[in-house]
Design a protein around this motif. Structure first.
Motif, PDB file in Angstrom:
ATOM      1  N   PRO A 204       0.834  -1.213   0.000  1.00 28.25           N
ATOM      2  CA  PRO A 204       0.000   0.000   0.000  1.00 28.25           C
ATOM      3  C   PRO A 204       0.867   1.261   0.000  1.00 28.25           C
ATOM      4  O   PRO A 204       1.816   1.372   0.779  1.00 28.25           O
ATOM      5  N   THR A 205       0.541   2.193  -0.876  1.00 26.67           N
ATOM      6  CA  THR A 205       1.287   3.449  -0.954  1.00 26.67           C
ATOM      7  C   THR A 205       0.427   4.616  -0.484  1.00 26.67           C
ATOM      8  O   THR A 205       0.725   5.767  -0.788  1.00 26.67           O
ATOM      9  N   TRP A 206      -0.635   4.304   0.235  1.00 26.54           N
ATOM     10  CA  TRP A 206      -1.520   5.323   0.770  1.00 26.54           C
ATOM     11  C   TRP A 206      -1.509   5.237   2.284  1.00 26.54           C
ATOM     12  O   TRP A 206      -0.949   4.308   2.882  1.00 26.54           O
ATOM     13  N   GLY A 207      -2.109   6.218   2.923  1.00 30.44           N
ATOM     14  CA  GLY A 207      -2.101   6.255   4.374  1.00 30.44           C
ATOM     15  C   GLY A 207      -2.924   5.152   4.992  1.00 30.44           C
ATOM     16  O   GLY A 207      -3.787   4.550   4.341  1.00 30.44           O
ATOM     17  N   PRO A 208      -2.699   4.861   6.269  1.00 29.24           N
ATOM     18  CA  PRO A 208      -3.449   3.796   6.948  1.00 29.24           C
ATOM     19  C   PRO A 208      -4.819   4.283   7.377  1.00 29.24           C
ATOM     20  O   PRO A 208      -5.167   5.451   7.215  1.00 29.24           O
ATOM     21  N   GLY A 209      -5.603   3.376   7.922  1.00 27.43           N
ATOM     22  CA  GLY A 209      -6.872   3.762   8.511  1.00 27.43           C
ATOM     23  C   GLY A 209      -8.045   3.752   7.560  1.00 27.43           C
ATOM     24  O   GLY A 209      -9.101   4.316   7.866  1.00 27.43           O
ATOM     25  N   GLY A 210      -7.888   3.143   6.376  1.00 26.36           N
ATOM     26  CA  GLY A 210      -9.035   3.022   5.482  1.00 26.36           C
ATOM     27  C   GLY A 210      -9.427   4.296   4.772  1.00 26.36           C
ATOM     28  O   GLY A 210     -10.587   4.474   4.385  1.00 26.36           O
ATOM     29  N   ARG A 211      -8.473   5.213   4.584  1.00 30.49           N
ATOM     30  CA  ARG A 211      -8.775   6.444   3.865  1.00 30.49           C
ATOM     31  C   ARG A 211      -8.685   6.234   2.352  1.00 30.49           C
ATOM     32  O   ARG A 211      -7.964   5.377   1.876  1.00 30.49           O
ATOM     33  N   ASP A 212      -9.398   7.073   1.608  1.00 34.21           N
ATOM     34  CA  ASP A 212      -9.319   7.106   0.137  1.00 34.21           C
ATOM     35  C   ASP A 212      -9.658   5.765  -0.510  1.00 34.21           C
ATOM     36  O   ASP A 212      -9.083   5.406  -1.547  1.00 34.21           O
ATOM     37  N   LEU A 213     -10.579   5.017   0.068  1.00 40.23           N
ATOM     38  CA  LEU A 213     -10.897   3.706  -0.484  1.00 40.23           C
ATOM     39  C   LEU A 213     -11.471   3.806  -1.896  1.00 40.23           C
ATOM     40  O   LEU A 213     -11.172   2.972  -2.756  1.00 40.23           O
ATOM     41  N   PRO A 438       7.064   1.704  -5.665  1.00 40.38           N
ATOM     42  CA  PRO A 438       5.716   1.121  -5.798  1.00 40.38           C
ATOM     43  C   PRO A 438       4.618   2.134  -6.077  1.00 40.38           C
ATOM     44  O   PRO A 438       3.509   1.742  -6.443  1.00 40.38           O
ATOM     45  N   SER A 439       4.893   3.430  -5.926  1.00 37.64           N
ATOM     46  CA  SER A 439       3.881   4.438  -6.251  1.00 37.64           C
ATOM     47  C   SER A 439       4.051   4.980  -7.661  1.00 37.64           C
ATOM     48  O   SER A 439       3.300   5.857  -8.088  1.00 37.64           O
ATOM     49  N   TRP A 440       5.014   4.451  -8.395  1.00 30.91           N
ATOM     50  CA  TRP A 440       5.313   4.959  -9.733  1.00 30.91           C
ATOM     51  C   TRP A 440       4.205   4.581 -10.711  1.00 30.91           C
ATOM     52  O   TRP A 440       3.678   3.477 -10.689  1.00 30.91           O
ATOM     53  N   ASP A 441       3.893   5.519 -11.610  1.00 34.72           N
ATOM     54  CA  ASP A 441       2.920   5.266 -12.673  1.00 34.72           C
ATOM     55  C   ASP A 441       3.667   5.128 -13.985  1.00 34.72           C
ATOM     56  O   ASP A 441       4.186   6.105 -14.520  1.00 34.72           O
ATOM     57  N   PRO A 442       3.745   3.919 -14.546  1.00 36.04           N
ATOM     58  CA  PRO A 442       4.532   3.696 -15.754  1.00 36.04           C
ATOM     59  C   PRO A 442       3.835   4.110 -17.042  1.00 36.04           C
ATOM     60  O   PRO A 442       4.444   4.071 -18.113  1.00 36.04           O
ATOM     61  N   VAL A 532       4.730   0.748   9.414  1.00 36.69           N
ATOM     62  CA  VAL A 532       5.492   1.997   9.341  1.00 36.69           C
ATOM     63  C   VAL A 532       4.651   3.131   8.778  1.00 36.69           C
ATOM     64  O   VAL A 532       4.995   4.305   8.941  1.00 36.69           O
ATOM     65  N   ARG A 533       3.540   2.800   8.155  1.00 38.26           N
ATOM     66  CA  ARG A 533       2.709   3.859   7.582  1.00 38.26           C
ATOM     67  C   ARG A 533       2.034   4.713   8.645  1.00 38.26           C
ATOM     68  O   ARG A 533       1.488   5.782   8.331  1.00 38.26           O
ATOM     69  N   TRP A 534       2.071   4.291   9.912  1.00 36.74           N
ATOM     70  CA  TRP A 534       1.509   5.102  10.998  1.00 36.74           C
ATOM     71  C   TRP A 534       2.494   6.155  11.492  1.00 36.74           C
ATOM     72  O   TRP A 534       2.100   7.031  12.272  1.00 36.74           O
ATOM     73  N   ARG A 535       3.746   6.073  11.102  1.00 34.98           N
ATOM     74  CA  ARG A 535       4.739   6.995  11.656  1.00 34.98           C
ATOM     75  C   ARG A 535       4.369   8.468  11.514  1.00 34.98           C
ATOM     76  O   ARG A 535       4.548   9.243  12.463  1.00 34.98           O
ATOM     77  N   PRO A 536       3.860   8.908  10.363  1.00 35.82           N
ATOM     78  CA  PRO A 536       3.568  10.342  10.238  1.00 35.82           C
ATOM     79  C   PRO A 536       2.404  10.819  11.100  1.00 35.82           C
ATOM     80  O   PRO A 536       2.232  12.021  11.280  1.00 35.82           O
ATOM     81  N   ASP A 537       1.593   9.930  11.605  1.00 34.89           N
ATOM     82  CA  ASP A 537       0.395  10.343  12.355  1.00 34.89           C
ATOM     83  C   ASP A 537       0.161   9.390  13.521  1.00 34.89           C
ATOM     84  O   ASP A 537      -0.768   8.578  13.513  1.00 34.89           O
ATOM     85  N   THR A 538       0.999   9.496  14.542  1.00 36.24           N
ATOM     86  CA  THR A 538       0.856   8.594  15.691  1.00 36.24           C
ATOM     87  C   THR A 538      -0.368   8.945  16.536  1.00 36.24           C
ATOM     88  O   THR A 538      -0.874   8.096  17.265  1.00 36.24           O
ATOM     89  N   ALA A 539      -0.847  10.200  16.434  1.00 30.36           N
ATOM     90  CA  ALA A 539      -2.080  10.542  17.152  1.00 30.36           C
ATOM     91  C   ALA A 539      -3.244   9.741  16.584  1.00 30.36           C
ATOM     92  O   ALA A 539      -4.102   9.246  17.325  1.00 30.36           O
ATOM     93  N   MET A 540      -3.254   9.600  15.272  1.00 33.85           N
ATOM     94  CA  MET A 540      -4.294   8.779  14.646  1.00 33.85           C
ATOM     95  C   MET A 540      -4.134   7.320  15.044  1.00 33.85           C
ATOM     96  O   MET A 540      -5.124   6.604  15.251  1.00 33.85           O
ATOM     97  N   LEU A 541      -2.885   6.857  15.175  1.00 31.48           N
ATOM     98  CA  LEU A 541      -2.630   5.492  15.627  1.00 31.48           C
ATOM     99  C   LEU A 541      -3.179   5.286  17.031  1.00 31.48           C
ATOM    100  O   LEU A 541      -3.830   4.272  17.313  1.00 31.48           O
TER     101      LEU A 541
END
Length: 703
Positions: A204-213, A438-442, A532-541
């Motif tokens: 996954p190259t998006w944030g955690p927590g089920g956002r942007d589904l 993994p986020s690259w668009d070919p 590791v995707r929680w690192r930028p937002d530990t309050a959300m974690l």
């Protein structure tokens, strides 16, 4: 000793940007430095950057020769809010090549002003015209190699495009307002083709927590995820390595089940079907490729190494989540590790080796003394044994967005530099294994473009396809250089891990109690919170952990003990009832743990029994107080393993030692009543018997 000193000497180096989602961003610090190779802008020109952008999506040939003609094409976009006029595109290339990777990296590190020459001859640059805000136009520049005065074969030439334009105030600088760069190798065909391959990470190259589904579903249907998968599939099997995070499969599968979607999220049926197809295609690709499986959701290995108090039990959760996800999706693969770019230490690598022999993907920053001559795969001696390391040794990012063409040129450049290394060093193991972001668009046909770089025919004899596993099995050289003992990277905290461990233990209780508990889902839930995707937002974690814990505790709280505060026995020995109520929606299996405050009073625990949802079960507890008149008893809900949970029931048991006297007294009193009534009855009878005699006497007297 020398190596240990090296660890301490280098541990103070400033860490690069630490990736959390993608792998490309850590090289951002190099971008400006590398721009000196193709004409760095002055500060005044830099102020204009960002409103115009340019990318290269066409370049021929892929390898230079004396009789070649360079044709470069691409797209210029006005990403600003003001127009640009008289836009022009110029080819930029130096006269001499770089002969080694070290020369390129030294130029970046030292900030040398090595400026390529802008080709300004008539007919060699493109007149693009005006660009309104939001508009884009294609460009193409064509320049014969014979007109450039190049030094010839023997290295790699940086080649790029610079954009000149007039701003909305009529100012036109000779400094480029946008630029993009790639490389053109000019080397002879090697005696032996260079091993080349592509590692395609799927995570996954998006944030955690089920956002942007909903956006993720669109991406899998016809966006980046779809094109990325197609590009990976276009890579020849012999040159393709898949690095798979199983949590990606779970997150995409969620989108195919409308009953599991969060409230407010809607995925149309046709789009859900497209996601299902994407999942099937990825599974097919993984089974047909050399596949490495990384731990579920890429856990924060640095945090688990820094704060090991709960590491063992949390790693068990992660391992179970990984294995069960693979089983659910009918996939297999060699296990591997993938720490973050700036989050790898020697101690952590030793822990990884202690858990298994699988390879680990690391960055150049983690092995700063690595040289391309060692090869992309090296062996690191640890206290737990040798550990294979796959080094992401790609050249630094360069100006301009990555396209299929620039990725192809990166692979060929690595191969050309590897050929030069092997020519001058018989012990060189240099190769051209490339790890993709993994986020690259070919793009639509990017896979076919990239594939040409790893085949002998497509590369013109420069490369041959290989996989990461093939390099691991080729007796890699040992890396004896520095590995950081400490890093400044911010990881999840000890408090974060403590809270997740508390949740894990609470889930253990739930798994033991609920008859058909979804243990697999619980393993994945805990593993996902360690990502590791929680690192930028530990309050959300913190909120996510607290919500999950409250949910689990609420279920356990619906199982309760019903008991009075006081229980009185008629004697020192007897039984009394205790009732367990199950107000959950699932059958549970639970017993009772009984303990008295008086150590001389022994109570037998009640073995667990199954209680249906919404039902109650009453146990009879036998007790012998012996000489005691009372005791406080605590009853706790207990699992099969003896673990207790929930609110305890505390009550007092009383016994009366005068019970027999009471009954004797009551019996005597009853007997006394009976005797009293009997005496009265006889007395009355006597009196009645005397009365007729007296009357007779009276009558006789009258006579």
């Amino acid at each position: 000793m020398g190596r240990a000193l090296s660890h301490r000497r280098r541990s103070g180096r400033r860490a690069h940007y630490d990736d959390v989602v993608t792998m490309r961003a850590w090289l951002t610090a190099f971008v400006v430095a590398l721009s000196v190779l193709v004409g760095a802008p002055t500060p005044a020109a830099t102020a204009s950057d960002g409103s115009l952008s340019v990318q290269i999506d066409g370049l021929t040939p892929s390898r230079l020769s004396a009789d070649a003609t360079i044709r470069m094409s691409g797209i210029i976009r006005n990403t600003g809010s003001t127009p640009w006029k008289a836009v022009q595109a110029y080819l930029v290339i130096p006269r001499g090549p770089f002969e080694s990777r070290a020369q390129i990296e030294t130029a970046i590190e030292d900030g040398q002003s090595y400026t390529g020459e802008r080709v300004v001859d008539a007919g060699t640059f493109a007149e693009v015209g005006d660009l309104a805000p939001g508009a884009f136009r294609r460009f193409q520049v064509t320049v014969p190699v014979s007109r450039l005065g190049l030094a010839g074969a023997g290295g790699v030439y940086p080649v790029g495009v610079q954009i000149l334009a007039t701003d909305d105030e009529g100012q036109r600088s000779n400094d480029a307002v946008a630029r993009a760069t790639t490389f053109l190798p000019w080397v002879s065909d090697p005696d032996t083709a260079i091993p080349a391959g592509v590692v395609w990470p799927f995570t996954p190259t998006w944030g955690p927590g089920g956002r942007d589904l909903e956006k993720i579903a669109v991406s899998a249907e016809s966006g980046q995820l779809r094109r990325y998968l197609d590009a990976a599939a276009a890579t020849p099997r012999e040159g393709r390595t898949i690095m798979l995070d199983p949590s990606l499969l779970d997150q995409l599968r969620l989108l195919t089940d409308p009953d599991r979607l969060p409230e407010g999220v809607r995925v149309p049926e046709a789009r859900a079907d497209a996601v299902t197809t994407w999942l099937a295609d990825l599974r097919r690709l993984a089974l047909d490729s050399t596949t490495w499986v990384v731990s579920y959701a890429r856990p924060d290995e640095l945090a688990l190494n820094r704060y090991p108090e709960n590491a063992e039990e949390l790693w068990e959760r992660v391992d179970d989540a990984t294995s069960q996800a693979l089983a659910d999706h009918a996939l297999t693969g060699a296990r591997a590790s993938w720490p973050t770019i700036a989050g790898t230490t020697l101690s952590m690598l030793e822990d990884i080796r202690g858990r298994g022999e699988g390879p680990t993907l690391v960055s150049r920053q983690s092995v700063p003394d690595w040289e391309p001559r060692l090869g992309s795969v090296v062996s690191l001696d640890t206290v737990n044994g040798p550990l294979p390391l796959l080094v992401n040794g790609a050249l630094p990012d360069i100006p301009g967005a990555e396209t299929a063409v620039t990725l192809r040129q990166r692979i060929l450049t690595d191969a050309a530099l590897a050929a030069l290394s092997r020519d001058g060093d018989s012990g060189s193991r240099a190769d051209a294994l490339t790890v993709v972001d993994p986020s690259w668009d070919p793009g639509a046909d990017g896979g076919e473009v990239v594939a040409r770089a790893v085949t002998t025919r497509g590369s013109g004899g420069l490369t041959r396809p290989t996989t990461a596993t093939a390099l691991v099995r080729s007796a890699p050289l040992t890396y004896t250089g520095d590995v950081p003992e400490q890093v400044d990277t911010t990881s999840l905290s000890a408090t974060d891990l403590d809270r997740i461990a508390t949740l894990s233990r609470t889930l253990d209780r739930l798994d033991e109690v609920v008859v058909d508990a979804d243990r697999a889902a619980h393993h994945r839930a805990v593993a996902g919170l360690l990502s590791v995707r929680w690192r930028p937002d530990t309050a959300m974690l913190d909120r996510a952990v607290a919500n999950e814990l409250a949910s689990v505790e609420s279920v356990l709280g619906d199982i309760a003990i019903d008991s009075p505060s006081t229980i009185t026995l008629s004697s020192s020995r007897g039984g009394f009832p205790l009732t367990i109520s199950n107000d959950t929606k699932e059958p549970v299996r639970v017993g009772l743990d009984l303990a008295a405050d008086n150590p001389s009073l022994e109570l037998d625990d009640i073995a667990p029994v199954e209680i249906d949802a919404g039902e109650r079960h009453t146990f009879t507890v036998e007790v012998d107080l012996e000489e005691q008149t009372s005791s406080t008893v605590t009853a706790r809900l207990a699992t099969e393993s003896g673990a207790t949970f929930g609110e305890p029931a505390v009550f007092n048991i009383r016994s009366s030692n005068v019970g027999l006297i009471v009954w004797v007294t009551m019996g005597a009193a009853g007997l006394l009543v009976v005797l009293t009534w009997a005496r009265r009855f006889r007395t009355r009878r006597r009196r009645r018997g005397r009365a007729p005699v007296a009357d007779a006497r009276f009558e006789d007297h009258d006579e």
